[in-house]
Scaffold this active site. Structure first.
Site, PDB file in Angstrom:
ATOM      1  N   SER A 158       0.868  -1.179   0.000  1.00 43.82           N
ATOM      2  CA  SER A 158       0.000   0.000   0.000  1.00 43.82           C
ATOM      3  C   SER A 158       0.901   1.224   0.000  1.00 43.82           C
ATOM      4  O   SER A 158       2.090   1.122   0.325  1.00 43.82           O
ATOM      5  CB  SER A 158      -0.846  -0.015   1.284  1.00 43.82           C
ATOM      6  OG  SER A 158      -1.501   1.216   1.478  1.00 43.82           O
ATOM      7  N   TYR A 171      -2.105  -1.398  10.383  1.00 39.96           N
ATOM      8  CA  TYR A 171      -2.102  -1.566   8.922  1.00 39.96           C
ATOM      9  C   TYR A 171      -0.766  -1.089   8.341  1.00 39.96           C
ATOM     10  O   TYR A 171      -0.146  -1.774   7.530  1.00 39.96           O
ATOM     11  CB  TYR A 171      -3.268  -0.760   8.330  1.00 39.96           C
ATOM     12  CG  TYR A 171      -3.487  -0.913   6.838  1.00 39.96           C
ATOM     13  CD1 TYR A 171      -4.218  -1.979   6.323  1.00 39.96           C
ATOM     14  CD2 TYR A 171      -2.983   0.022   5.934  1.00 39.96           C
ATOM     15  CE1 TYR A 171      -4.438  -2.111   4.952  1.00 39.96           C
ATOM     16  CE2 TYR A 171      -3.196  -0.100   4.563  1.00 39.96           C
ATOM     17  CZ  TYR A 171      -3.930  -1.170   4.078  1.00 39.96           C
ATOM     18  OH  TYR A 171      -4.146  -1.290   2.722  1.00 39.96           O
TER      19      TYR A 171
HETATM   20  N1  LIG Z   1      -8.822  -0.396  -1.497  1.00 39.48           N
HETATM   21  C1  LIG Z   1      -7.790   0.396  -1.180  1.00 39.48           C
HETATM   22  O1  LIG Z   1      -7.933   1.639  -1.097  1.00 39.48           O
HETATM   23  C2  LIG Z   1      -6.418  -0.202  -0.969  1.00 39.48           C
HETATM   24  C3  LIG Z   1      -5.301   0.666  -0.990  1.00 39.48           C
HETATM   25  C4  LIG Z   1      -4.036   0.131  -0.804  1.00 39.48           C
HETATM   26  C5  LIG Z   1      -3.873  -1.229  -0.606  1.00 39.48           C
HETATM   27  N2  LIG Z   1      -4.972  -2.053  -0.578  1.00 39.48           N
HETATM   28  C6  LIG Z   1      -4.750  -3.483  -0.389  1.00 39.48           C
HETATM   29  O2  LIG Z   1      -5.215  -4.170  -1.530  1.00 39.48           O
HETATM   30  C7  LIG Z   1      -5.581  -5.512  -1.181  1.00 39.48           C
HETATM   31  C8  LIG Z   1      -6.935  -5.865  -1.780  1.00 39.48           C
HETATM   32  O3  LIG Z   1      -7.931  -5.066  -1.173  1.00 39.48           O
HETATM   33  P1  LIG Z   1      -9.251  -4.571  -1.938  1.00 39.48           P
HETATM   34  O4  LIG Z   1      -9.128  -3.123  -2.105  1.00 39.48           O
HETATM   35  O5  LIG Z   1      -9.492  -5.418  -3.140  1.00 39.48           O
HETATM   36  O6  LIG Z   1     -10.353  -4.853  -0.810  1.00 39.48           O
HETATM   37  P2  LIG Z   1     -11.618  -5.842  -0.752  1.00 39.48           P
HETATM   38  O7  LIG Z   1     -12.100  -5.789   0.650  1.00 39.48           O
HETATM   39  O8  LIG Z   1     -12.558  -5.535  -1.844  1.00 39.48           O
HETATM   40  O9  LIG Z   1     -10.998  -7.293  -1.073  1.00 39.48           O
HETATM   41  C9  LIG Z   1     -10.197  -7.990  -0.158  1.00 39.48           C
HETATM   42  C10 LIG Z   1     -10.434  -9.482  -0.380  1.00 39.48           C
HETATM   43  O10 LIG Z   1      -9.552 -10.204   0.516  1.00 39.48           O
HETATM   44  C11 LIG Z   1     -10.299 -11.240   1.130  1.00 39.48           C
HETATM   45  N3  LIG Z   1      -9.736 -11.581   2.431  1.00 39.48           N
HETATM   46  C12 LIG Z   1      -9.631 -10.749   3.513  1.00 39.48           C
HETATM   47  N4  LIG Z   1      -9.123 -11.446   4.546  1.00 39.48           N
HETATM   48  C13 LIG Z   1      -8.897 -12.703   4.114  1.00 39.48           C
HETATM   49  C14 LIG Z   1      -8.386 -13.860   4.731  1.00 39.48           C
HETATM   50  N5  LIG Z   1      -8.039 -13.867   6.030  1.00 39.48           N
HETATM   51  N6  LIG Z   1      -8.248 -14.986   4.000  1.00 39.48           N
HETATM   52  C15 LIG Z   1      -8.623 -15.004   2.689  1.00 39.48           C
HETATM   53  N7  LIG Z   1      -9.142 -13.938   2.051  1.00 39.48           N
HETATM   54  C16 LIG Z   1      -9.280 -12.794   2.765  1.00 39.48           C
HETATM   55  C17 LIG Z   1     -11.701 -10.675   1.258  1.00 39.48           C
HETATM   56  O11 LIG Z   1     -12.670 -11.701   1.443  1.00 39.48           O
HETATM   57  C18 LIG Z   1     -11.865  -9.900  -0.029  1.00 39.48           C
HETATM   58  O12 LIG Z   1     -12.405 -10.664  -1.063  1.00 39.48           O
HETATM   59  C19 LIG Z   1      -5.509  -5.576   0.338  1.00 39.48           C
HETATM   60  O13 LIG Z   1      -4.292  -6.182   0.742  1.00 39.48           O
HETATM   61  C20 LIG Z   1      -5.515  -4.117   0.751  1.00 39.48           C
HETATM   62  O14 LIG Z   1      -4.895  -3.885   1.986  1.00 39.48           O
HETATM   63  C21 LIG Z   1      -6.236  -1.567  -0.755  1.00 39.48           C
END
Ligand SMILES: NC(=O)c1ccc[n+]([C@@H]2O[C@H](COP(=O)([O-])OP(=O)(O)OC[C@H]3O[C@@H](n4cnc5c(N)ncnc54)[C@H](O)[C@@H]3O)[C@@H](O)[C@H]2O)c1
Length: 279
Positions: A158, A171
Site C-alpha cells: 500500500s 495496517y
Molecule cells: N482499497 C484500497 O484503497 C487499498 C489501498 C491500498 C492497498 N490495498 C490493499 O489491496 C488488497 C486488496 O484489497 P481490496 O481493495 O481489493 O479490498 P476488498 O475488501 O474488496 O478485497 C479484499 C479481499 O480479501 C479477502 N480476504 C480478507 N481477509 C482474508 C483472509 N483472512 N483470508 C482469505 N481472504 C481474505 C476478502 O474476502 C476480499 O475478497 C488488500 O491487501 C488491501 O490492503 C487496498
C-alpha cells in the site's frame, strides 16, 4: 497474438472481489489460468464492511471463464497455512504448474491511535496482512522451484507500506512488513529466477475504500457524505487531481510484474499512487 502471460498459472489470494478479482480477470485476459483463493465470508463478526461472499467468487469465475481460461477456486483463510497449502497443492495438481503468486488478500480496519489500539485488533491485522502474505507465498514457492521455469511473486502492500498516516498503525506496520517479506524472498529466490516485487496502491475503488466508514472518515464535517464529497478531500493526497484509482490500474501493474516484460525486475516497490509519495 499470444497473451502477455499465455500458458502460465497464477495463484491469487483475495480473488472473490475488488483488486483480487480484477487481477484474476486481467491475467486471464492475457492467457493465464487462475487458482483463486478467498475466505468468502466475514473475517470478524463486527466487521464494518460487508464481507466477500461465495456469490462474489462465482462472479470472478464467470469473468475468468469468459476469456476461456480455467479457474480453480478455494474458500480458505490465509491465516491457516495447512489449508492454504492444501488449496495450492490441489490447484497446481489440476492446472499443472505455478508461475505467478499474487498475495493480495487483506483487511483495512483502523481508526485508533497506535498506543490505544487493542491487542486483538493489532494481532488480527498482522495475522492477515503480514503473516497471511508469508503463508500464501510459502505455499506457492515449492511448486515454482520444482517447475524450474522461474516465476513472479507480487505482494500487495500500500502507499501505507512506504509512509505513515495517523490512526492506521497496525495496517501501516503490516504493510511496511510486506516490503521486508518481499526483499527477503527476493534475495533468497533470485537464484531460481523467481522474482519478487510489491505493488503500492493509493485509494482504490473497491469495498475496502468505497464505503460509508471511509466517507465519514474523510468528511467528518458532513452528516451523510457521498463519494463526491469524499473525492474533494481524497484528491488532496495526490499530485494528480483524482481521489482514487480503479482496480484495473493496479491490475495493469500486476500484469507487468507477472509477465516476462519485467524479467529482470526484482526487489521493486512499484507505486500506483497518483503521486501520493511526493506529498
Ligand atoms: N482499497 C484500497 O484503497 C487499498 C489501498 C491500498 C492497498 N490495498 C490493499 O489491496 C488488497 C486488496 O484489497 P481490496 O481493495 O481489493 O479490498 P476488498 O475488501 O474488496 O478485497 C479484499 C479481499 O480479501 C479477502 N480476504 C480478507 N481477509 C482474508 C483472509 N483472512 N483470508 C482469505 N481472504 C481474505 C476478502 O474476502 C476480499 O475478497 C488488500 O491487501 C488491501 O490492503 C487496498
Amino acid at each position: 497474438m499470444a497473451g502477455r502471460v499465455e500458458g502460465k498459472v497464477a495463484l491469487i489470494t483475495g480473488a472473490a472481489r475488488g483488486q483480487g478479482r480484477s487481477h484474476a480477470v486481467r491475467l486471464a485476459q492475457e492467457g493465464a489460468d487462475i487458482i483463486a483463493l478467498d475466505i468468502c465470508g466475514p473475517v470478524r463478526e463486527d466487521a464494518q464492511i460487508a464481507p466477500a461472499s461465495p456469490e462474489d467468487m462465482a462472479e470472478t469465475v464467470e469473468l475468468v471463464k469468459g476469456f476461456n481460461r480455467r479457474i480453480v477456486t478455494v474458500e480458505t483463510d490465509v491465516r491457516d497455512f495447512d489449508a492454504v497449502k492444501t488449496a495450492v497443492d490441489t490447484g497446481v495438481e489440476q492446472l499443472g504448474r505455478l508461475d505467478i503468486v499474487v498475495a493480495n488478500a487483506g483487511i483495512g480496519t483502523g481508526g485508533a491511535p497506535l498506543h490505544e489500539t487493542d491487542e486483538f485488533d493489532w494481532q488480527e491485522m498482522q495475522d492477515i496482512n503480514l503473516s497471511g502474505v508469508w503463508k500464501s507465498v510459502k505455499a506457492g514457492v515449492p511448486h515454482m522451484i520444482e517447475g524450474g521455469r522461474g516465476g513472479s511473486i507480487i505482494l500487495t502492500s500500500s502507499v501505507g507500506g512506504l509512509k505513515a498516516h495517523p490512526n492506521m498503525g497496525p495496517y501501516i506496520a503490516a504493510k511496511h512488513g510486506v516490503v521486508g517479506l518481499m526483499r527477503s524472498f527476493a534475495v533468497e529466490l533470485g537464484q531460481h529466477f523467481i522474482r519478487v516485487n510489491t505493488v503500492h496502491p493509493t485509494n482504490v475503488n473497491t469495498p475496502m475504500f468505497m464505503n460509508e466508514g471511509a466517507m465519514k472518515m474523510f468528511r467528518p464535517d458532513l452528516e451523510n457524505p457521498g463519494p463526491e464529497d469524499m473525492k474533494v478531500v481524497a484528491q488532496l493526497m495526490h499530485v494528480l487531481p483524482i481521489g482514487w484509482v480503479e482496480p484495473e490500474d493496479i491490475s495493469n501493474a500486476v500484469l507487468f510484474l507477472a509477465s516476462d516484460e519485467s524479467r529482470y525486475v526484482t526487489g521493486l516497490t512499484l507505486s500506483v499512487d497518483a503521486g501520493s509519495a511526493l506529498k
